[in-house]
Design a protein around this motif. Structure first.
Motif, mmCIF file in Angstrom:
data_model
loop_
_atom_site.group_PDB
_atom_site.id
_atom_site.type_symbol
_atom_site.label_atom_id
_atom_site.label_comp_id
_atom_site.label_asym_id
_atom_site.label_seq_id
_atom_site.Cartn_x
_atom_site.Cartn_y
_atom_site.Cartn_z
ATOM 1 N N LYS A 74 0.842 -1.200 0.000
ATOM 2 C CA LYS A 74 0.000 0.000 0.000
ATOM 3 C C LYS A 74 0.881 1.256 0.000
ATOM 4 C CE LYS A 74 -4.059 1.050 2.722
ATOM 5 N NZ LYS A 74 -4.828 0.454 3.803
ATOM 6 N N PHE A 75 1.925 1.192 0.802
ATOM 7 C CA PHE A 75 2.855 2.319 0.935
ATOM 8 C C PHE A 75 3.517 2.653 -0.408
ATOM 9 C CE2 PHE A 75 7.318 3.638 1.442
ATOM 10 C CZ PHE A 75 7.143 4.856 2.095
ATOM 11 N N ILE A 76 4.068 1.626 -1.104
ATOM 12 C CA ILE A 76 4.776 1.914 -2.368
ATOM 13 C C ILE A 76 3.809 2.346 -3.463
ATOM 14 C CG2 ILE A 76 6.802 0.480 -1.896
ATOM 15 C CD1 ILE A 76 5.515 -1.610 -3.879
ATOM 16 N N SER A 77 2.574 1.887 -3.348
ATOM 17 C CA SER A 77 1.567 2.306 -4.334
ATOM 18 C C SER A 77 1.272 3.793 -4.159
ATOM 19 C CB SER A 77 0.309 1.467 -4.167
ATOM 20 O OG SER A 77 -0.728 2.012 -4.950
ATOM 21 N N GLN A 78 1.093 4.208 -2.892
ATOM 22 C CA GLN A 78 0.771 5.616 -2.618
ATOM 23 C C GLN A 78 1.970 6.527 -2.846
ATOM 24 O OE1 GLN A 78 -0.671 5.086 1.374
ATOM 25 N NE2 GLN A 78 -2.787 4.797 0.729
ATOM 26 N N LYS A 79 3.155 6.091 -2.403
ATOM 27 C CA LYS A 79 4.320 6.976 -2.465
ATOM 28 C C LYS A 79 4.998 7.002 -3.833
ATOM 29 C CE LYS A 79 8.449 8.358 0.113
ATOM 30 N NZ LYS A 79 8.082 9.780 0.203
ATOM 31 N N TYR A 80 5.073 5.826 -4.477
ATOM 32 C CA TYR A 80 5.848 5.750 -5.724
ATOM 33 C C TYR A 80 5.008 5.346 -6.943
ATOM 34 C CZ TYR A 80 9.702 5.786 -2.380
ATOM 35 O OH TYR A 80 10.563 6.105 -1.356
ATOM 36 N N GLY A 81 3.738 5.074 -6.722
ATOM 37 C CA GLY A 81 2.905 4.649 -7.856
ATOM 38 C C GLY A 81 3.249 3.251 -8.356
ATOM 39 N N ILE A 82 3.865 2.437 -7.482
ATOM 40 C CA ILE A 82 4.173 1.046 -7.860
ATOM 41 C C ILE A 82 2.948 0.213 -7.493
ATOM 42 C CG2 ILE A 82 5.736 -0.916 -7.513
ATOM 43 C CD1 ILE A 82 7.867 1.121 -6.518
ATOM 44 N N ASP A 83 2.174 -0.140 -8.492
ATOM 45 C CA ASP A 83 0.875 -0.770 -8.214
ATOM 46 C C ASP A 83 0.888 -2.283 -8.245
ATOM 47 O OD1 ASP A 83 -0.416 1.635 -7.779
ATOM 48 O OD2 ASP A 83 -0.724 1.958 -9.924
ATOM 49 N N ARG A 84 1.994 -2.857 -8.721
ATOM 50 C CA ARG A 84 2.034 -4.316 -8.771
ATOM 51 C C ARG A 84 3.336 -4.815 -8.175
ATOM 52 N NH1 ARG A 84 0.033 -7.560 -13.927
ATOM 53 N NH2 ARG A 84 0.648 -9.188 -12.480
ATOM 54 N N THR A 85 3.277 -5.988 -7.583
ATOM 55 C CA THR A 85 4.498 -6.622 -7.084
ATOM 56 C C THR A 85 4.460 -8.098 -7.457
ATOM 57 O OG1 THR A 85 3.460 -7.132 -4.966
ATOM 58 C CG2 THR A 85 4.684 -5.062 -5.086
ATOM 59 N N GLN A 86 5.617 -8.667 -7.641
ATOM 60 C CA GLN A 86 5.726 -10.084 -7.973
ATOM 61 C C GLN A 86 5.330 -10.909 -6.747
ATOM 62 O OE1 GLN A 86 5.552 -12.636 -10.065
ATOM 63 N NE2 GLN A 86 7.174 -11.719 -11.298
ATOM 64 N N SER A 87 4.635 -12.005 -6.959
ATOM 65 C CA SER A 87 4.252 -12.881 -5.842
ATOM 66 C C SER A 87 5.507 -13.452 -5.185
ATOM 67 C CB SER A 87 3.398 -14.033 -6.361
ATOM 68 O OG SER A 87 3.511 -15.136 -5.484
ATOM 69 N N PRO A 88 5.563 -13.449 -3.832
ATOM 70 C CA PRO A 88 6.761 -13.960 -3.149
ATOM 71 C C PRO A 88 6.763 -15.475 -2.977
ATOM 72 C CG PRO A 88 5.235 -13.056 -1.550
ATOM 73 C CD PRO A 88 4.591 -12.869 -2.903
ATOM 74 N N ALA A 89 5.967 -16.188 -3.778
ATOM 75 C CA ALA A 89 5.832 -17.642 -3.585
ATOM 76 C C ALA A 89 7.101 -18.404 -3.986
ATOM 77 C CB ALA A 89 4.637 -18.159 -4.363
ATOM 78 N N ALA A 90 7.692 -18.047 -5.120
ATOM 79 C CA ALA A 90 8.865 -18.786 -5.611
ATOM 80 C C ALA A 90 10.138 -18.133 -5.073
ATOM 81 C CB ALA A 90 8.864 -18.799 -7.133
ATOM 82 N N ILE A 91 10.397 -18.336 -3.778
ATOM 83 C CA ILE A 91 11.460 -17.589 -3.091
ATOM 84 C C ILE A 91 12.827 -17.736 -3.764
ATOM 85 C CG2 ILE A 91 12.706 -17.255 -0.914
ATOM 86 C CD1 ILE A 91 10.228 -18.092 0.584
ATOM 87 N N ARG A 92 13.187 -18.976 -4.069
ATOM 88 C CA ARG A 92 14.522 -19.212 -4.618
ATOM 89 C C ARG A 92 14.705 -18.519 -5.961
ATOM 90 N NH1 ARG A 92 16.789 -25.219 -5.155
ATOM 91 N NH2 ARG A 92 18.539 -24.563 -6.402
ATOM 92 N N HIS A 93 13.720 -18.693 -6.822
ATOM 93 C CA HIS A 93 13.739 -18.058 -8.150
ATOM 94 C C HIS A 93 13.789 -16.537 -7.984
ATOM 95 C CE1 HIS A 93 11.456 -16.040 -11.400
ATOM 96 N NE2 HIS A 93 12.088 -16.878 -12.201
ATOM 97 N N ASN A 94 12.921 -16.004 -7.114
ATOM 98 C CA ASN A 94 12.842 -14.549 -6.933
ATOM 99 C C ASN A 94 14.128 -13.951 -6.390
ATOM 100 O OD1 ASN A 94 10.239 -14.954 -7.734
ATOM 101 N ND2 ASN A 94 9.282 -14.440 -5.799
ATOM 102 N N CYS A 95 14.763 -14.662 -5.441
ATOM 103 C CA CYS A 95 16.024 -14.165 -4.869
ATOM 104 C C CYS A 95 17.094 -14.084 -5.953
ATOM 105 C CB CYS A 95 16.504 -15.063 -3.734
ATOM 106 S SG CYS A 95 15.560 -14.805 -2.220
ATOM 107 N N LYS A 96 17.061 -15.044 -6.873
ATOM 108 C CA LYS A 96 18.041 -15.041 -7.977
ATOM 109 C C LYS A 96 17.753 -13.860 -8.915
ATOM 110 C CE LYS A 96 21.591 -16.852 -9.992
ATOM 111 N NZ LYS A 96 22.897 -16.927 -9.323
#
Length: 198
Positions: A74-96
């Motif tokens: 909510k914070f990044i959407s209001q402050k920076y207009g970042i309205d989407r985020t990647q799902s944190p489900a695939a932790i290993r892939h995402n960290c890479k």
């Protein structure tokens, strides 16, 4: 709030995290976000710590990462207009993905286009084929979209030479069809892809 003032480096960090879904502290450190800063972001409930068990070493310590909380989104959407985020489900892939982004130059990091924007770009290019009267290509790609045979790459960025490049992080569960879907995406948007294994 523990954090009173946000800096451009914080915005860069939030954009990287939105694109990747998860990030390890070592990679956050590479883009000037200290462990103290991460702790304060946690105290402000913008991010939280998540872990996965690495099959290679049993201790969870090495596999800690951060992802957004609902409040953080909510914070990044209001402050920076970042309205989407990647799902944190695939932790290993995402960290890479995060590690790969953080190893780029800061100027390159500031040009990253996340997966969903790449998907929009791909759809736009397909529409262009129709507008240019290339109905065969349009029909073929639309059919592939419907059959879910097209897959957007993880992110693109503009390198120091001004060229757009794509990055796809692959895991052992990727099939040939998955890779083919990424290859066709790369072809449609006319951006070369580098594959990095997680």
């Amino acid at each position: 709030m523990h954090i009173k003032k946000f800096y451009p480096k914080d915005e860069r960090f939030f954009r990287v995290l939105a694109t990747a879904g998860n990030i390890r502290s070592t990679d956050a450190n590479k883009i000037d976000i200290s462990d103290t800063r991460l702790k304060n972001m946690m105290k402000d409930h913008l991010i939280k710590e998540v872990s996965y068990v690495n099959p290679k070493h049993r201790e969870v310590e090495s596999c800690k990462s951060y992802c957004f909380t609902d409040r953080g989104k909510k914070f990044i959407s209001q402050k920076y207009g970042i309205d989407r985020t990647q799902s944190p489900a695939a932790i290993r892939h995402n960290c890479k993905v995060a590690e790969t982004i953080c190893s780029l130059q800061k100027r390159e990091i500031d040009t990253i286009k996340p997966e969903w924007e790449v998907r929009d770009q791909m759809k736009e290019m397909i529409e262009n084929f129709r507008d240019q009267g290339e109905m065969d290509r349009y029909d073929e790609y639309m059919e592939m979209l419907r059959e879910q045979q097209l897959s957007a790459i993880d992110f693109t960025y503009i390198n120091m030479q001004g060229m757009e490049c794509g990055i796809e992080v692959t895991t052992s569960s990727y099939s040939d069809a998955d890779i083919a879907g990424k290859e066709i995406c790369s072809e449609i948007i006319n951006v070369p892809v580098n594959y990095i294994s997680a």
